[in-house]
Design a protein around this motif. Structure first.
Motif, PDB file in Angstrom:
ATOM      1  N   ILE A  77       0.832  -1.205   0.000  1.00 33.03           N
ATOM      2  CA  ILE A  77       0.000   0.000   0.000  1.00 33.03           C
ATOM      3  C   ILE A  77       0.866   1.255   0.000  1.00 33.03           C
ATOM      4  O   ILE A  77       0.645   2.193  -0.786  1.00 33.03           O
ATOM      5  CB  ILE A  77      -0.935   0.010   1.223  1.00 33.03           C
ATOM      6  CG1 ILE A  77      -2.057  -1.016   1.047  1.00 33.03           C
ATOM      7  CG2 ILE A  77      -1.540   1.396   1.431  1.00 33.03           C
ATOM      8  CD1 ILE A  77      -3.025  -0.721  -0.080  1.00 33.03           C
ATOM      9  N   LEU A  78       1.871   1.294   0.863  1.00 32.26           N
ATOM     10  CA  LEU A  78       2.736   2.474   0.932  1.00 32.26           C
ATOM     11  C   LEU A  78       3.522   2.648  -0.360  1.00 32.26           C
ATOM     12  O   LEU A  78       3.687   3.772  -0.857  1.00 32.26           O
ATOM     13  CB  LEU A  78       3.700   2.349   2.125  1.00 32.26           C
ATOM     14  CG  LEU A  78       3.046   2.345   3.509  1.00 32.26           C
ATOM     15  CD1 LEU A  78       4.114   2.173   4.594  1.00 32.26           C
ATOM     16  CD2 LEU A  78       2.254   3.622   3.751  1.00 32.26           C
ATOM     17  N   GLY A  79       3.981   1.542  -0.942  1.00 27.63           N
ATOM     18  CA  GLY A  79       4.699   1.620  -2.214  1.00 27.63           C
ATOM     19  C   GLY A  79       3.798   2.053  -3.352  1.00 27.63           C
ATOM     20  O   GLY A  79       4.213   2.833  -4.221  1.00 27.63           O
ATOM     21  N   SER A  80       2.554   1.568  -3.355  1.00 36.43           N
ATOM     22  CA  SER A  80       1.601   1.964  -4.385  1.00 36.43           C
ATOM     23  C   SER A  80       1.292   3.455  -4.307  1.00 36.43           C
ATOM     24  O   SER A  80       1.158   4.124  -5.339  1.00 36.43           O
ATOM     25  CB  SER A  80       0.308   1.151  -4.229  1.00 36.43           C
ATOM     26  OG  SER A  80      -0.654   1.532  -5.185  1.00 36.43           O
ATOM     27  N   ASN A  81       1.216   3.992  -3.087  1.00 34.26           N
ATOM     28  CA  ASN A  81       0.955   5.429  -2.923  1.00 34.26           C
ATOM     29  C   ASN A  81       2.094   6.268  -3.490  1.00 34.26           C
ATOM     30  O   ASN A  81       1.857   7.303  -4.117  1.00 34.26           O
ATOM     31  CB  ASN A  81       0.748   5.753  -1.443  1.00 34.26           C
ATOM     32  CG  ASN A  81      -0.649   5.392  -0.957  1.00 34.26           C
ATOM     33  OD1 ASN A  81      -1.425   4.794  -1.699  1.00 34.26           O
ATOM     34  ND2 ASN A  81      -0.964   5.741   0.260  1.00 34.26           N
ATOM     35  N   LEU A  82       3.323   5.829  -3.271  1.00 33.25           N
ATOM     36  CA  LEU A  82       4.474   6.555  -3.832  1.00 33.25           C
ATOM     37  C   LEU A  82       4.440   6.515  -5.350  1.00 33.25           C
ATOM     38  O   LEU A  82       4.706   7.517  -6.022  1.00 33.25           O
ATOM     39  CB  LEU A  82       5.783   5.946  -3.318  1.00 33.25           C
ATOM     40  CG  LEU A  82       6.082   6.085  -1.825  1.00 33.25           C
ATOM     41  CD1 LEU A  82       7.424   5.427  -1.498  1.00 33.25           C
ATOM     42  CD2 LEU A  82       6.097   7.538  -1.401  1.00 33.25           C
ATOM     43  N   PHE A  83       4.100   5.355  -5.897  1.00 31.65           N
ATOM     44  CA  PHE A  83       4.063   5.190  -7.352  1.00 31.65           C
ATOM     45  C   PHE A  83       2.953   6.038  -7.962  1.00 31.65           C
ATOM     46  O   PHE A  83       3.114   6.611  -9.049  1.00 31.65           O
ATOM     47  CB  PHE A  83       3.879   3.721  -7.702  1.00 31.65           C
ATOM     48  CG  PHE A  83       4.219   3.394  -9.130  1.00 31.65           C
ATOM     49  CD1 PHE A  83       5.530   3.204  -9.529  1.00 31.65           C
ATOM     50  CD2 PHE A  83       3.218   3.289 -10.080  1.00 31.65           C
ATOM     51  CE1 PHE A  83       5.842   2.906 -10.842  1.00 31.65           C
ATOM     52  CE2 PHE A  83       3.519   2.993 -11.398  1.00 31.65           C
ATOM     53  CZ  PHE A  83       4.837   2.801 -11.776  1.00 31.65           C
ATOM     54  N   ASN A  84       1.822   6.139  -7.276  1.00 27.95           N
ATOM     55  CA  ASN A  84       0.709   6.938  -7.781  1.00 27.95           C
ATOM     56  C   ASN A  84       1.093   8.407  -7.922  1.00 27.95           C
ATOM     57  O   ASN A  84       0.664   9.085  -8.866  1.00 27.95           O
ATOM     58  CB  ASN A  84      -0.503   6.816  -6.847  1.00 27.95           C
ATOM     59  CG  ASN A  84      -1.250   5.507  -7.042  1.00 27.95           C
ATOM     60  OD1 ASN A  84      -1.030   4.787  -8.012  1.00 27.95           O
ATOM     61  ND2 ASN A  84      -2.115   5.184  -6.109  1.00 27.95           N
ATOM     62  N   ILE A  85       1.896   8.910  -6.996  1.00 28.63           N
ATOM     63  CA  ILE A  85       2.335  10.306  -7.083  1.00 28.63           C
ATOM     64  C   ILE A  85       3.227  10.499  -8.306  1.00 28.63           C
ATOM     65  O   ILE A  85       3.184  11.551  -8.965  1.00 28.63           O
ATOM     66  CB  ILE A  85       3.073  10.730  -5.801  1.00 28.63           C
ATOM     67  CG1 ILE A  85       2.146  10.619  -4.585  1.00 28.63           C
ATOM     68  CG2 ILE A  85       3.590  12.159  -5.921  1.00 28.63           C
ATOM     69  CD1 ILE A  85       0.934  11.520  -4.650  1.00 28.63           C
ATOM     70  N   GLN A  86       4.017   9.484  -8.644  1.00 29.29           N
ATOM     71  CA  GLN A  86       4.836   9.579  -9.860  1.00 29.29           C
ATOM     72  C   GLN A  86       3.948   9.597 -11.104  1.00 29.29           C
ATOM     73  O   GLN A  86       4.255  10.273 -12.092  1.00 29.29           O
ATOM     74  CB  GLN A  86       5.815   8.398  -9.944  1.00 29.29           C
ATOM     75  CG  GLN A  86       6.693   8.212  -8.720  1.00 29.29           C
ATOM     76  CD  GLN A  86       7.316   9.505  -8.244  1.00 29.29           C
ATOM     77  OE1 GLN A  86       8.055  10.163  -8.981  1.00 29.29           O
ATOM     78  NE2 GLN A  86       7.030   9.876  -7.004  1.00 29.29           N
ATOM     79  N   LEU A  87       2.837   8.874 -11.056  1.00 32.71           N
ATOM     80  CA  LEU A  87       1.888   8.899 -12.169  1.00 32.71           C
ATOM     81  C   LEU A  87       1.223  10.265 -12.285  1.00 32.71           C
ATOM     82  O   LEU A  87       0.875  10.697 -13.387  1.00 32.71           O
ATOM     83  CB  LEU A  87       0.830   7.806 -11.991  1.00 32.71           C
ATOM     84  CG  LEU A  87       1.344   6.361 -12.027  1.00 32.71           C
ATOM     85  CD1 LEU A  87       0.184   5.384 -11.888  1.00 32.71           C
ATOM     86  CD2 LEU A  87       2.113   6.085 -13.313  1.00 32.71           C
ATOM     87  N   LEU A  88       1.062  10.932 -11.158  1.00 37.53           N
ATOM     88  CA  LEU A  88       0.529  12.302 -11.188  1.00 37.53           C
ATOM     89  C   LEU A  88       1.499  13.225 -11.919  1.00 37.53           C
ATOM     90  O   LEU A  88       1.080  14.110 -12.669  1.00 37.53           O
ATOM     91  CB  LEU A  88       0.278  12.799  -9.770  1.00 37.53           C
ATOM     92  CG  LEU A  88      -0.332  14.202  -9.619  1.00 37.53           C
ATOM     93  CD1 LEU A  88      -1.674  14.282 -10.343  1.00 37.53           C
ATOM     94  CD2 LEU A  88      -0.495  14.559  -8.148  1.00 37.53           C
ATOM     95  N   ALA A  89       2.795  12.990 -11.732  1.00 36.12           N
ATOM     96  CA  ALA A  89       3.809  13.766 -12.456  1.00 36.12           C
ATOM     97  C   ALA A  89       3.728  13.491 -13.954  1.00 36.12           C
ATOM     98  O   ALA A  89       3.851  14.405 -14.781  1.00 36.12           O
ATOM     99  CB  ALA A  89       5.201  13.434 -11.926  1.00 36.12           C
TER     100      ALA A  89
END
Length: 320
Positions: free
Chosen positions: A240-252
């Motif tokens: 979950i924590l890793g997915s949240n970090l990855f999602n922010i990169q997708l926002l970029a």
């Protein structure tokens, strides 16, 4: 009719994303792409593909509020998943049975990302480089730099029990088919959510942050539930924590493809409340990870997770 399309698209996204995760795990283990870094990236990409396709479609139909709300809302909903599971399985006390040294860096980095986003949403403008907000460039650079502090070595071994035994060829074909289905259904989810916001009068940021975000985060719910059933708590929290970090990169990435300027300057101010909600829930998550194991009462142990759940639903009601 538009509500039926939205629900149908959400169901298809969930089912196909679960298979996408399984096929991606097989590919990372049975091909030359094996290895913790590549495997983690592949699985993270597979799990986050619904969020990506939904946000990119929202950019295409010129609705940045749904694009940003989907990413921020998905992260908040992911934390709600962990809080809910912690309450349901409170007797197991999952946060007292995990390797906190592996999960605290991910939670802390996610906290920094949210602080940057909140500051960017609060500021009236943004410095742009080739149409991309400088805050997104900073976030990507921080993510790359922080990867060496985030352990991914155990995740592959722990996930192996969750994966069915497919051949490499079958996994590759299945991954491609599932990716196409996720892309189509994710696009339908975004378009129908946009139409639903127009037809019902609901705020677009609310639709993106809660309705669509919850739909695209359901694959994470399935994966976390499976991990809990196997008592694999470290993988449940780490994923979950890793997915949240990855999602922010997708926002970029979404900001890169949005050609009307920095995407955070083009959305409603209500997104700052979603980001602040994520900030508060992340702080509670960090507290759960560093809290000493001294609670005798199961409900006293679960109090922070109950607080996190309450905050989420109160914020949903207020924004609605």
């Amino acid at each position: 009719m538009i509500y039926f399309v939205f629900i149908l698209a959400a169901v298809v996204v969930v089912i196909s994303a679960v298979y996408l995760n399984q096929f991606g795990d097989v590919i990372s283990k049975k091909s030359s792409l094996s290895g913790a870094a590549v495997g983690t990236f592949l699985i993270a990409g597979a799990t986050s593909l619904p969020e990506l396709t939904t946000s990119l479609t929202a950019v295409y139909i010129d609705n940045p509020d749904i694009a940003v709300g989907n990413m921020l809302g998905s992260n908040v909903f992911n934390l709600l998943i962990l809080a809910s599971m912690d309450i349901i399985y409170r007797r197991q006390r999952l946060f007292q049975k995990v390797n906190n040294k592996e999960n605290i860096p991910s939670a802390s980095i996610g906290l920094v990302f949210l602080l940057i986003i909140i500051f960017s949403l609060w500021m009236p403008g943004s410095i742009e480089i080739f149409g991309v907000g400088i805050e997104m460039i900073v976030i990507v650079l921080l993510y790359i730099f922080s990867m060496k502090f985030i352990s991914g070595g155990e995740s592959e071994q722990e996930e192996e029990e969750l994966t069915k035994d497919y051949s490499l060829k079958a996994a590759v074909i299945g991954f491609i088919i599932a990716s196409v289905i996720v892309f189509i259904s994710g696009s339908a989810l975004s378009v129908s959510g946009d139409r639903m916001a127009e037809a019902s009068g609901l705020d677009a940021s609310f639709v993106g942050s809660f309705l669509i975000a919850a739909s695209t985060s359901l694959p994470e719910l399935v994966a976390v539930y499976a991990a809990f059933r196997l008592a694999n708590y470290n993988m449940a929290i780490g994923s979950i924590l890793g997915s949240n970090l990855f999602n922010i990169q997708l926002l970029a990435l979404t900001d890169l493809l949005y050609r009307e300027g920095a995407i955070l300057t083009s959305v409603q101010s209500s997104h700052i409340f979603i980001a602040c909600l994520g900030l508060v829930m992340t702080l509670i998550m960090i507290f759960l990870l560093i809290r000493p194991a001294s609670m005798r009462s199961h409900w006293r142990y679960a109090a922070p997770s109950l607080l996190m759940t309450l905050i989420y639903f109160v914020a949903s009601y207020v924004l609605f």
